[in-house]
Scaffold this motif. Structure first.
Motif, PDB file in Angstrom:
ATOM      1  N   THR A   1      -5.750   4.512   1.798  1.00 51.02           N
ATOM      2  CA  THR A   1      -4.902   5.393   2.597  1.00 51.02           C
ATOM      3  C   THR A   1      -3.991   6.195   1.680  1.00 51.02           C
ATOM      4  O   THR A   1      -3.276   5.621   0.859  1.00 51.02           O
ATOM      5  CB  THR A   1      -4.047   4.599   3.590  1.00 51.02           C
ATOM      6  OG1 THR A   1      -4.895   3.825   4.444  1.00 51.02           O
ATOM      7  CG2 THR A   1      -3.197   5.529   4.447  1.00 51.02           C
ATOM      8  N   ALA A   2      -4.054   7.501   1.825  1.00 48.52           N
ATOM      9  CA  ALA A   2      -3.188   8.399   1.065  1.00 48.52           C
ATOM     10  C   ALA A   2      -2.140   8.952   2.021  1.00 48.52           C
ATOM     11  O   ALA A   2      -2.445   9.759   2.896  1.00 48.52           O
ATOM     12  CB  ALA A   2      -3.999   9.530   0.447  1.00 48.52           C
ATOM     13  N   SER A   3      -0.922   8.505   1.837  1.00 48.77           N
ATOM     14  CA  SER A   3       0.145   8.928   2.738  1.00 48.77           C
ATOM     15  C   SER A   3       1.494   8.745   2.061  1.00 48.77           C
ATOM     16  O   SER A   3       1.684   7.814   1.282  1.00 48.77           O
ATOM     17  CB  SER A   3       0.103   8.107   4.030  1.00 48.77           C
ATOM     18  OG  SER A   3       1.198   8.431   4.859  1.00 48.77           O
ATOM     19  N   SER A   4       2.408   9.633   2.370  1.00 48.75           N
ATOM     20  CA  SER A   4       3.761   9.508   1.855  1.00 48.75           C
ATOM     21  C   SER A   4       4.656   8.825   2.886  1.00 48.75           C
ATOM     22  O   SER A   4       5.845   8.628   2.646  1.00 48.75           O
ATOM     23  CB  SER A   4       4.317  10.886   1.485  1.00 48.75           C
ATOM     24  OG  SER A   4       4.226  11.769   2.595  1.00 48.75           O
TER      25      SER A   4
ATOM     26  N   ILE B   1     -10.218   6.734  -8.715  1.00 49.29           N
ATOM     27  CA  ILE B   1      -9.797   7.827  -7.839  1.00 49.29           C
ATOM     28  C   ILE B   1      -8.479   8.380  -8.362  1.00 49.29           C
ATOM     29  O   ILE B   1      -7.482   7.654  -8.435  1.00 49.29           O
ATOM     30  CB  ILE B   1      -9.612   7.337  -6.389  1.00 49.29           C
ATOM     31  CG1 ILE B   1     -10.904   6.725  -5.855  1.00 49.29           C
ATOM     32  CG2 ILE B   1      -9.130   8.457  -5.503  1.00 49.29           C
ATOM     33  CD1 ILE B   1     -10.759   6.088  -4.481  1.00 49.29           C
ATOM     34  N   ASN B   2      -8.480   9.634  -8.712  1.00 47.93           N
ATOM     35  CA  ASN B   2      -7.271  10.293  -9.195  1.00 47.93           C
ATOM     36  C   ASN B   2      -6.890  11.424  -8.244  1.00 47.93           C
ATOM     37  O   ASN B   2      -7.724  11.938  -7.498  1.00 47.93           O
ATOM     38  CB  ASN B   2      -7.485  10.853 -10.599  1.00 47.93           C
ATOM     39  CG  ASN B   2      -7.737   9.781 -11.622  1.00 47.93           C
ATOM     40  OD1 ASN B   2      -7.196   8.678 -11.542  1.00 47.93           O
ATOM     41  ND2 ASN B   2      -8.576  10.090 -12.600  1.00 47.93           N
TER      42      ASN B   2
ATOM     43  N   LEU C   1     -21.960  -8.130  -1.795  1.00 47.58           N
ATOM     44  CA  LEU C   1     -21.156  -7.117  -2.469  1.00 47.58           C
ATOM     45  C   LEU C   1     -19.740  -7.230  -1.916  1.00 47.58           C
ATOM     46  O   LEU C   1     -19.553  -7.212  -0.703  1.00 47.58           O
ATOM     47  CB  LEU C   1     -21.699  -5.710  -2.211  1.00 47.58           C
ATOM     48  CG  LEU C   1     -23.120  -5.407  -2.679  1.00 47.58           C
ATOM     49  CD1 LEU C   1     -23.535  -4.010  -2.234  1.00 47.58           C
ATOM     50  CD2 LEU C   1     -23.234  -5.526  -4.192  1.00 47.58           C
ATOM     51  N   VAL C   2     -18.758  -7.315  -2.809  1.00 48.76           N
ATOM     52  CA  VAL C   2     -17.371  -7.484  -2.377  1.00 48.76           C
ATOM     53  C   VAL C   2     -16.514  -6.421  -3.057  1.00 48.76           C
ATOM     54  O   VAL C   2     -16.410  -6.392  -4.286  1.00 48.76           O
ATOM     55  CB  VAL C   2     -16.839  -8.887  -2.714  1.00 48.76           C
ATOM     56  CG1 VAL C   2     -15.379  -9.009  -2.273  1.00 48.76           C
ATOM     57  CG2 VAL C   2     -17.692  -9.955  -2.051  1.00 48.76           C
ATOM     58  N   GLU C   3     -15.912  -5.569  -2.227  1.00 45.36           N
ATOM     59  CA  GLU C   3     -15.033  -4.527  -2.744  1.00 45.36           C
ATOM     60  C   GLU C   3     -13.593  -5.021  -2.845  1.00 45.36           C
ATOM     61  O   GLU C   3     -13.181  -5.901  -2.085  1.00 45.36           O
ATOM     62  CB  GLU C   3     -15.057  -3.278  -1.838  1.00 45.36           C
ATOM     63  CG  GLU C   3     -16.420  -2.643  -1.642  1.00 45.36           C
ATOM     64  CD  GLU C   3     -17.080  -3.060  -0.361  1.00 45.36           C
ATOM     65  OE1 GLU C   3     -17.913  -2.304   0.169  1.00 45.36           O
ATOM     66  OE2 GLU C   3     -16.752  -4.168   0.137  1.00 45.36           O
ATOM     67  N   SER C   4     -12.848  -4.407  -3.743  1.00 43.96           N
ATOM     68  CA  SER C   4     -11.426  -4.699  -3.888  1.00 43.96           C
ATOM     69  C   SER C   4     -10.732  -3.483  -4.469  1.00 43.96           C
ATOM     70  O   SER C   4     -11.391  -2.551  -4.959  1.00 43.96           O
ATOM     71  CB  SER C   4     -11.207  -5.918  -4.789  1.00 43.96           C
ATOM     72  OG  SER C   4     -11.725  -5.680  -6.090  1.00 43.96           O
ATOM     73  N   GLY C   5      -9.394  -3.495  -4.410  1.00 42.52           N
ATOM     74  CA  GLY C   5      -8.618  -2.440  -5.043  1.00 42.52           C
ATOM     75  C   GLY C   5      -8.069  -1.387  -4.117  1.00 42.52           C
ATOM     76  O   GLY C   5      -7.381  -0.462  -4.558  1.00 42.52           O
ATOM     77  N   GLY C   6      -8.355  -1.477  -2.837  1.00 40.97           N
ATOM     78  CA  GLY C   6      -7.842  -0.483  -1.903  1.00 40.97           C
ATOM     79  C   GLY C   6      -6.350  -0.656  -1.670  1.00 40.97           C
ATOM     80  O   GLY C   6      -5.723  -1.584  -2.161  1.00 40.97           O
ATOM     81  N   GLY C   7      -5.794   0.276  -0.907  1.00 39.36           N
ATOM     82  CA  GLY C   7      -4.377   0.177  -0.594  1.00 39.36           C
ATOM     83  C   GLY C   7      -3.794   1.482  -0.126  1.00 39.36           C
ATOM     84  O   GLY C   7      -4.514   2.464   0.104  1.00 39.36           O
ATOM     85  N   LEU C   8      -2.469   1.495  -0.011  1.00 36.94           N
ATOM     86  CA  LEU C   8      -1.717   2.680   0.407  1.00 36.94           C
ATOM     87  C   LEU C   8      -1.121   3.331  -0.835  1.00 36.94           C
ATOM     88  O   LEU C   8      -0.397   2.674  -1.600  1.00 36.94           O
ATOM     89  CB  LEU C   8      -0.614   2.260   1.374  1.00 36.94           C
ATOM     90  CG  LEU C   8       0.398   3.338   1.779  1.00 36.94           C
ATOM     91  CD1 LEU C   8      -0.298   4.458   2.536  1.00 36.94           C
ATOM     92  CD2 LEU C   8       1.515   2.728   2.609  1.00 36.94           C
ATOM     93  N   VAL C   9      -1.437   4.598  -1.025  1.00 42.61           N
ATOM     94  CA  VAL C   9      -0.974   5.331  -2.200  1.00 42.61           C
ATOM     95  C   VAL C   9      -0.449   6.695  -1.761  1.00 42.61           C
ATOM     96  O   VAL C   9      -1.008   7.303  -0.841  1.00 42.61           O
ATOM     97  CB  VAL C   9      -2.124   5.521  -3.221  1.00 42.61           C
ATOM     98  CG1 VAL C   9      -1.642   6.307  -4.438  1.00 42.61           C
ATOM     99  CG2 VAL C   9      -2.669   4.168  -3.657  1.00 42.61           C
ATOM    100  N   GLN C  10       0.574   7.162  -2.428  1.00 37.76           N
ATOM    101  CA  GLN C  10       1.087   8.491  -2.124  1.00 37.76           C
ATOM    102  C   GLN C  10       0.107   9.557  -2.584  1.00 37.76           C
ATOM    103  O   GLN C  10      -0.624   9.354  -3.571  1.00 37.76           O
ATOM    104  CB  GLN C  10       2.431   8.706  -2.822  1.00 37.76           C
ATOM    105  CG  GLN C  10       3.566   7.888  -2.243  1.00 37.76           C
ATOM    106  CD  GLN C  10       4.908   8.289  -2.826  1.00 37.76           C
ATOM    107  OE1 GLN C  10       4.983   8.990  -3.838  1.00 37.76           O
ATOM    108  NE2 GLN C  10       5.975   7.857  -2.176  1.00 37.76           N
ATOM    109  N   PRO C  11       0.039  10.661  -1.889  1.00 33.13           N
ATOM    110  CA  PRO C  11      -0.801  11.771  -2.353  1.00 33.13           C
ATOM    111  C   PRO C  11      -0.483  12.123  -3.795  1.00 33.13           C
ATOM    112  O   PRO C  11       0.683  12.144  -4.203  1.00 33.13           O
ATOM    113  CB  PRO C  11      -0.425  12.907  -1.399  1.00 33.13           C
ATOM    114  CG  PRO C  11      -0.031  12.211  -0.149  1.00 33.13           C
ATOM    115  CD  PRO C  11       0.692  10.963  -0.598  1.00 33.13           C
ATOM    116  N   GLY C  12      -1.543  12.355  -4.556  1.00 31.82           N
ATOM    117  CA  GLY C  12      -1.399  12.625  -5.978  1.00 31.82           C
ATOM    118  C   GLY C  12      -1.514  11.385  -6.850  1.00 31.82           C
ATOM    119  O   GLY C  12      -1.627  11.495  -8.076  1.00 31.82           O
TER     120      GLY C  12
END
Length: 119
Positions: free
Chosen positions: A116-119, A86-87, A4-15
């Motif tokens: 990661t959700a961070s501004s 994820i929204n 099983l291989v996951e993808s699509g993660g990253g750093l995104v601003q809240p919201g």
């Protein structure tokens, strides 16, 4: 070899939004469609928790209370894939997200992807 291989993660601003994908290999189509697919997450210093799951054959979905109405699990059995939309990402969603396949008494895990959700 089952993988099983996951993808699509990253750093995104809240919201913001992300779409995680999990590609499965080493399964027959018949075995895959009869497997339950789930997403778990684990934040630093915390236990791994179930986020969302979908029963075999695109059946019943369940979500953790903390992600209801923000996360959506889906699967495409013909492509051996499961996704997590994820929204409205929140800082408390920051974690490593793991894909899980359960077939009978057998559990299979991906290596995880960081969100990661961070501004």
């Amino acid at each position: 070899q089952v993988q099983l291989v996951e993808s699509g993660g990253g750093l995104v601003q809240p919201g913001g939004s992300l779409r995680l994908s999990c590609a499965a290999s080493g399964f027959t189509l018949g075995s895959f469609v009869l497997s339950a697919m789930s997403w778990y997450r684990q934040a630093p210093g915390k236990e791994r928790e179930l986020v969302a799951s979908m029963a075999p054959l695109g059946g019943t979905t369940t979500y953790a209370d903390s992600v209801k109405d923000r996360f959506t699990i889906s699967r495409d059995d013909t492509k051996f894939m499961v996704s997590l939309q994820i929204n409205n990402l929140k800082p408390e969603d920051t974690a490593t997200y793991f894909c899980n396949l359960r077939r009978g008494s057998n559990d299979y895990w991906g290596q995880g992807v960081q969100v990661t959700a961070s501004s």
